[in-house]
Design an enzyme around this catalytic site. Sequence first.
Site, PDB file in Angstrom:
ATOM      1  N   GLU A 119     -93.981  62.728 110.920  1.00 52.65           N
ATOM      2  CA  GLU A 119     -93.487  63.256 112.195  1.00 52.65           C
ATOM      3  C   GLU A 119     -93.896  62.349 113.362  1.00 52.65           C
ATOM      4  O   GLU A 119     -93.923  62.787 114.515  1.00 52.65           O
ATOM      5  CB  GLU A 119     -94.018  64.677 112.447  1.00 52.65           C
ATOM      6  CG  GLU A 119     -93.681  65.698 111.390  1.00 52.65           C
ATOM      7  CD  GLU A 119     -92.208  66.132 111.369  1.00 52.65           C
ATOM      8  OE1 GLU A 119     -91.406  65.576 112.132  1.00 52.65           O
ATOM      9  OE2 GLU A 119     -91.887  67.020 110.555  1.00 52.65           O
ATOM     10  N   HIS A 142     -98.734  69.555 115.338  1.00 57.79           N
ATOM     11  CA  HIS A 142     -97.676  70.294 114.639  1.00 57.79           C
ATOM     12  C   HIS A 142     -98.336  71.038 113.497  1.00 57.79           C
ATOM     13  O   HIS A 142     -99.113  70.455 112.737  1.00 57.79           O
ATOM     14  CB  HIS A 142     -96.603  69.332 114.115  1.00 57.79           C
ATOM     15  CG  HIS A 142     -95.769  69.929 113.035  1.00 57.79           C
ATOM     16  ND1 HIS A 142     -95.034  71.085 113.229  1.00 57.79           N
ATOM     17  CD2 HIS A 142     -95.569  69.574 111.740  1.00 57.79           C
ATOM     18  CE1 HIS A 142     -94.419  71.389 112.100  1.00 57.79           C
ATOM     19  NE2 HIS A 142     -94.733  70.492 111.182  1.00 57.79           N
ATOM     20  N   HIS A 144     -98.017  74.946 110.797  1.00 54.54           N
ATOM     21  CA  HIS A 144     -97.125  75.929 110.172  1.00 54.54           C
ATOM     22  C   HIS A 144     -97.762  77.330 110.228  1.00 54.54           C
ATOM     23  O   HIS A 144     -98.159  77.865 109.191  1.00 54.54           O
ATOM     24  CB  HIS A 144     -96.867  75.561 108.697  1.00 54.54           C
ATOM     25  CG  HIS A 144     -96.255  74.209 108.457  1.00 54.54           C
ATOM     26  ND1 HIS A 144     -96.178  73.631 107.196  1.00 54.54           N
ATOM     27  CD2 HIS A 144     -95.664  73.319 109.295  1.00 54.54           C
ATOM     28  CE1 HIS A 144     -95.585  72.450 107.269  1.00 54.54           C
ATOM     29  NE2 HIS A 144     -95.269  72.226 108.531  1.00 54.54           N
TER      30      HIS A 144
HETATM   31  P1  13P Z   1     -96.930  64.679 106.980  1.00 51.62           P
HETATM   32  O1  13P Z   1     -97.781  64.864 105.741  1.00 51.62           O
HETATM   33  O2  13P Z   1     -96.064  63.434 106.875  1.00 51.62           O
HETATM   34  O3  13P Z   1     -97.788  64.680 108.227  1.00 51.62           O
HETATM   35  O4  13P Z   1     -95.899  65.880 107.086  1.00 51.62           O
HETATM   36  C1  13P Z   1     -96.309  67.211 107.143  1.00 51.62           C
HETATM   37  C2  13P Z   1     -95.347  68.095 107.867  1.00 51.62           C
HETATM   38  O5  13P Z   1     -95.703  69.198 108.218  1.00 51.62           O
HETATM   39  C3  13P Z   1     -93.974  67.601 108.139  1.00 51.62           C
HETATM   40  O6  13P Z   1     -93.293  68.434 109.018  1.00 51.62           O
HETATM   41 ZN    ZN Z   2     -94.187  70.485 109.162  1.00 50.64          ZN
END
Ligand code: 13P
Ligand code: ZN
Length: 269
Positions: A119, A142, A144
């Site tokens: 990202e 970022h 989840h």
């Molecule tokens: P990366 O492992 O490349 O950081 O990706 C994780 C992710 O959440 C992609 O949206």
């Molecule tokens: Zn992600």
Amino acid sequence: MKSILEGHPALACEVDKVAEVAGYLWQKGWAERNGGNITINVTECVDDAIRRMPAISEPKPIGITLHYLKGCYFFCKGTQKRMRDLARRPMENGSVIRICDDCASYVILADRPVVPTSEVASHLMVHDTLVAEGSQKRATLHTHPIELVAMSHAKKFLEKDVLTRLLWSMIPETKAFCPRGLGIVPYRMPSSVELAEATLAELKDYDVVMWEKHGVFAVGTDIMDAFDQVDVLTKSAQIYINARSMGFEPDGMTDVQMKELSVAFNLPK
Ligand code: 13P
Ligand code: ZN
């Protein structure tokens, strides 16, 4: 092997905070496998010794040209690296990069040739704008978060400001500490430039951005600040979901109570 952190206490302090937050993300269940990413603009922590360091990778294209980031330095979580590993061994699961003079590629500097997050385009595009604006914000996150991602699966919550108003009304602190609210980016392919551009556009009006059916993107003065904003929004989402699980729709704070709060805290909305 000597780490870039040795003799650079300001840089070590930022990386320490990243490691601490990476642990929180794992403990909260927001970071399955390699889920989520962090980048920190550490240019202010860099001295001549770091500026003289040779690259340990070939230049890699970013996918976009970012004029304000010429010669800037970032600590980045590595792609496919786990937050729970970043927490314990940050320099094995992340790396320091430098943006090349063409403003369209970067090289890895230290400690190991750990390739930055997939990202990276979203993160660096946001950092470019922050630098252009003279912002004090240096951290992008970022992640989840379960409850917020779950809510992004319902169309009604994706309409403009519906989720922001709902989350603000669950507990007064949410509006106080996330005063511009949660913007929404309709589903886009992870790691795409389209996702990066849509994120940047929403951050003009909101503190945190929801990526539909994927996660959230937050910005802060440091990584603690970015984490706190996602944490307060998630707390509100949990209160809402708990009330629904008990079988009722929560009343939420009234418009008058919200207005009173905005006046007391001098909030923009
Ligand atoms: P990366 O492992 O490349 O950081 O990706 C994780 C992710 O959440 C992609 O949206
Ligand atoms: Zn992600």
